[in-house]
Design an enzyme around this catalytic site. Structure first.
Site, PDB file in Angstrom:
ATOM      1  N   GLY A 184       0.812  -1.216   0.000  1.00  0.00           N
ATOM      2  CA  GLY A 184       0.000   0.000   0.000  1.00  0.00           C
ATOM      3  C   GLY A 184       0.840   1.258   0.000  1.00  0.00           C
ATOM      4  O   GLY A 184       2.069   1.228   0.091  1.00  0.00           O
ATOM      5  N   GLY A 226       2.642   3.714   1.431  1.00  0.00           N
ATOM      6  CA  GLY A 226       3.244   3.951   2.735  1.00  0.00           C
ATOM      7  C   GLY A 226       3.800   5.346   2.918  1.00  0.00           C
ATOM      8  O   GLY A 226       4.020   5.792   4.049  1.00  0.00           O
ATOM      9  N   ARG A 227       4.064   6.037   1.813  1.00  0.00           N
ATOM     10  CA  ARG A 227       4.544   7.419   1.901  1.00  0.00           C
ATOM     11  C   ARG A 227       3.960   8.253   0.761  1.00  0.00           C
ATOM     12  O   ARG A 227       4.583   9.195   0.287  1.00  0.00           O
ATOM     13  CB  ARG A 227       6.067   7.473   1.867  1.00  0.00           C
ATOM     14  N   LYS A 261       3.803  12.430  -2.783  1.00  0.00           N
ATOM     15  CA  LYS A 261       4.764  11.508  -2.171  1.00  0.00           C
ATOM     16  C   LYS A 261       5.531  12.240  -1.075  1.00  0.00           C
ATOM     17  O   LYS A 261       6.050  13.334  -1.288  1.00  0.00           O
ATOM     18  CB  LYS A 261       5.736  10.971  -3.227  1.00  0.00           C
ATOM     19  N   GLY A 278       6.784   7.822   6.474  1.00  0.00           N
ATOM     20  CA  GLY A 278       5.951   8.332   5.401  1.00  0.00           C
ATOM     21  C   GLY A 278       6.546   9.514   4.650  1.00  0.00           C
ATOM     22  O   GLY A 278       5.854  10.153   3.854  1.00  0.00           O
ATOM     23  N   ARG A 323       3.051  14.070  -8.219  1.00  0.00           N
ATOM     24  CA  ARG A 323       3.111  13.468  -9.545  1.00  0.00           C
ATOM     25  C   ARG A 323       1.704  13.274 -10.088  1.00  0.00           C
ATOM     26  O   ARG A 323       0.710  13.276  -9.350  1.00  0.00           O
ATOM     27  CB  ARG A 323       3.878  12.150  -9.525  1.00  0.00           C
ATOM     28  N   ARG A 340      -2.105  -0.747  -9.772  1.00  0.00           N
ATOM     29  CA  ARG A 340      -0.930  -1.567 -10.087  1.00  0.00           C
ATOM     30  C   ARG A 340      -1.332  -3.030 -10.247  1.00  0.00           C
ATOM     31  O   ARG A 340      -2.425  -3.432  -9.829  1.00  0.00           O
ATOM     32  CB  ARG A 340       0.088  -1.460  -8.936  1.00  0.00           C
ATOM     33  N   ASP A 397       4.256  -4.563  -7.580  1.00  0.00           N
ATOM     34  CA  ASP A 397       3.609  -3.355  -7.060  1.00  0.00           C
ATOM     35  C   ASP A 397       4.128  -2.094  -7.732  1.00  0.00           C
ATOM     36  O   ASP A 397       3.574  -1.007  -7.515  1.00  0.00           O
ATOM     37  CB  ASP A 397       3.787  -3.246  -5.541  1.00  0.00           C
TER      38      ASP A 397
END
Length: 488
Positions: A90, A92-93, A113, A126, A176, A183, A252
């Site tokens: 998942g 995470g950051r 991000k 994170g 981004r 994914r 992923d």
């Protein structure tokens, strides 16, 4: 041009059932400020430089002041990492801030991000570090300019906040853009947790949003898988043709849309080395340059398994057989373009393989050679010293050059026309690791002018850029063996 307040959100992923994501508020850096902004990505959202200069821009995209309509969430997924299945990964950051309707009618995920911990951070903070943020910011635009499907980068938000990795580093955030961040591993998560209803919901969500010609049709899931196989094969063919190594092709990190996703320890070839490993963490060479097609097919097999409640095993196996011929067709087409060949002939494969063997034995710089090939003189007896000098001994090139000259003559190639065409195919500038590292070092000192300079170069890689020729050079001694790992 629109203002920030005029951005229109249509958050289709947030409307999926519970279990697809966790709603998480960003944790902004207290001193976040925009240190570089990508004009091309701004235009995708209908924004301009004047809007990016507003103080609100940093607050909005840094997570401090969400816009009305934003619904920040962290997406859940799983994945095979270096061949080993990890059942729960998942974001995470990273956070999906929302999905923006673009002026052209398309839609872009706004993905932050480094926005703080999520339920998927696995004990991490994170955060993102400036080093990896700069690398992804530049790489997305570099590949886009080379015609390779990819996520895009909107801006870098800098901070003086320290982030702790192997050593203390500077924190940063990256925003981004992508049409979707679903994914292979998103499907794997629901399959391996035995939630077939969610596999079907996810598949139909992706089909409706990105494969609308399949929506509602009988057999749509098998046809969807076939299109993902074909998109992935073409993506990897385009990577191979420009000499790009992703470095960490975990499932992923594989986009369901065939985009280049999650830039970590990537690298462009300097000296041509088929076994080039750009990831210092890849001790077995699983993701070496010449292994990328094989790994892509392996990853697609994992995706096919995750779809077995929607398609039959026979359908999955038959679909996977599309990969190799699709990859070969696209790769040979790209390489014919790089050689300036207009026709497809049976001998093309051997002509190319023999060239690669010569390049590997002489450690020829991949990008510089093909840029020099743009000026190949096909006149009988021409020495082409600018190309011969790439090889040791130079005479090793002569036999291949004569075969190439004969091939050009057979299809009536005209040097001046071919030279002009190849200037638009073989780039002068790629994002070499030493160039990225130089930009990172300056940024860590608080000077982002080099980041902007490199962004401009890689955004127009086929242009000459007078006065900037040093960025097209082979790496200096200090830049030949830079260590790039998964750490970010």
């Amino acid at each position: 041009m629109a203002s920030l307040e005029q951005l229109v959100f249509d958050n289709s992923y947030a409307r999926l059932p519970p279990g697809f994501a966790a709603r998480v508020a960003p944790v902004p850096f207290p001193d976040a400020q925009v240190v570089s902004v990508n004009p091309a990505a701004l235009r995708l959202l209908g924004l301009d430089a004047e809007e990016a200069a507003r103080p609100e821009f940093a607050r909005v995209f840094g997570g401090a002041t969400p816009l009305p309509g934003m619904e920040p969430l962290a997406m859940v997924y799983a994945g095979h990492q270096f061949g080993v299945y990890v059942p729960r990964l998942g974001d995470g950051r990273a956070l999906l801030l929302g999905e923006v309707r673009a002026p052209d009618g398309g839609k872009w995920d706004l993905h932050l991000k480094g926005g703080g911990p999520t339920p998927f951070s696995r004990g991490g903070d994170g955060r993102a570090v400036l080093r990896s943020t700069v690398r992804e910011y530049l790489a997305g635009e570099a590949l886009h300019a080379l015609g390779i499907p990819t996520t895009r980068a909107l801006c870098i938000l800098g901070s003086r906040t320290p982030v702790y990795r192997e050593e203390v580093e500077t924190g940063a955030m990256l925003v981004r853009l992508a049409p979707s961040h679903v994914r292979f591993g998103t499907f794997e998560y629901f399959h391996h947790t035995e939630q077939p209803g969610h596999v079907a919901t996810l598949a139909d969500h992706v089909i409706a949003a990105h494969f609308p010609h399949l929506a509602g049709q009988e057999g749509r899931h098998a046809r969807f898988f076939a299109e993902v196989v074909e998109r992935t094969a073409e993506l990897v063919a385009r990577w191979q043709a420009v000499g790009f190594a992703h470095g960490v092709m975990n499932t992923d990190n594989m986009s369901i849309l065939g985009l280049t996703l999650d830039y970590g320890p990537y690298g462009f070839l300097d000296d041509f080395d088929p076994g080039f490993v750009c990831n210092h963490s890849d001790h077995q060479g699983r993701y070496a340059f010449d292994q990328q097609p094989r790994v892509a097919l392996w990853n697609l097999a994992c995706l096919g398994e995750a779809l077995l409640t929607l398609i039959t095993e026979d359908e999955a196996r038959a679909t996977l057989t599309l990969f190799q011929p699709t990859f070969a067709r696209h790769f040979l087409a790209r390489m014919r373009e790089k050689l300036g060949l207009k026709e497809a002939r049976d001998e093309d494969r051997s002509l190319l393989e023999d060239l690669f063997a010569l390049m590997a034995s002489s450690h020829v710089d991949y990008t510089r050679f093909f840029r020099a090939l743009n000026r190949f003189d096909s006149s009988p007896g021409a020495r082409n010293d600018a190309l011969r000098d790439h090889f040791l001994p130079p005479e090793g090139f002569d036999g291949w050059a004569e075969r190439y000259r004969a091939r050009l003559e057979a299809e009536g190639s005209v040097d001046a026309e071919r030279h002009a065409s190849l200037d638009r195919v073989n780039p002068k500038y790629v994002l070499r690791n030493w160039v990225a590292q130089q930009a990172i070092a300056r940024a860590q000192e608080g000077d982002f002018a080099e980041v902007d300079r490199v962004l401009a170069l890689v955004s127009a890689p086929f242009d000459e850029h007078p006065g900037q020729e040093a960025y097209a050079a082979s790496p200096p001694a200090w830049g030949r063996h830079l260590v790039v790992s998964c750490s970010s």
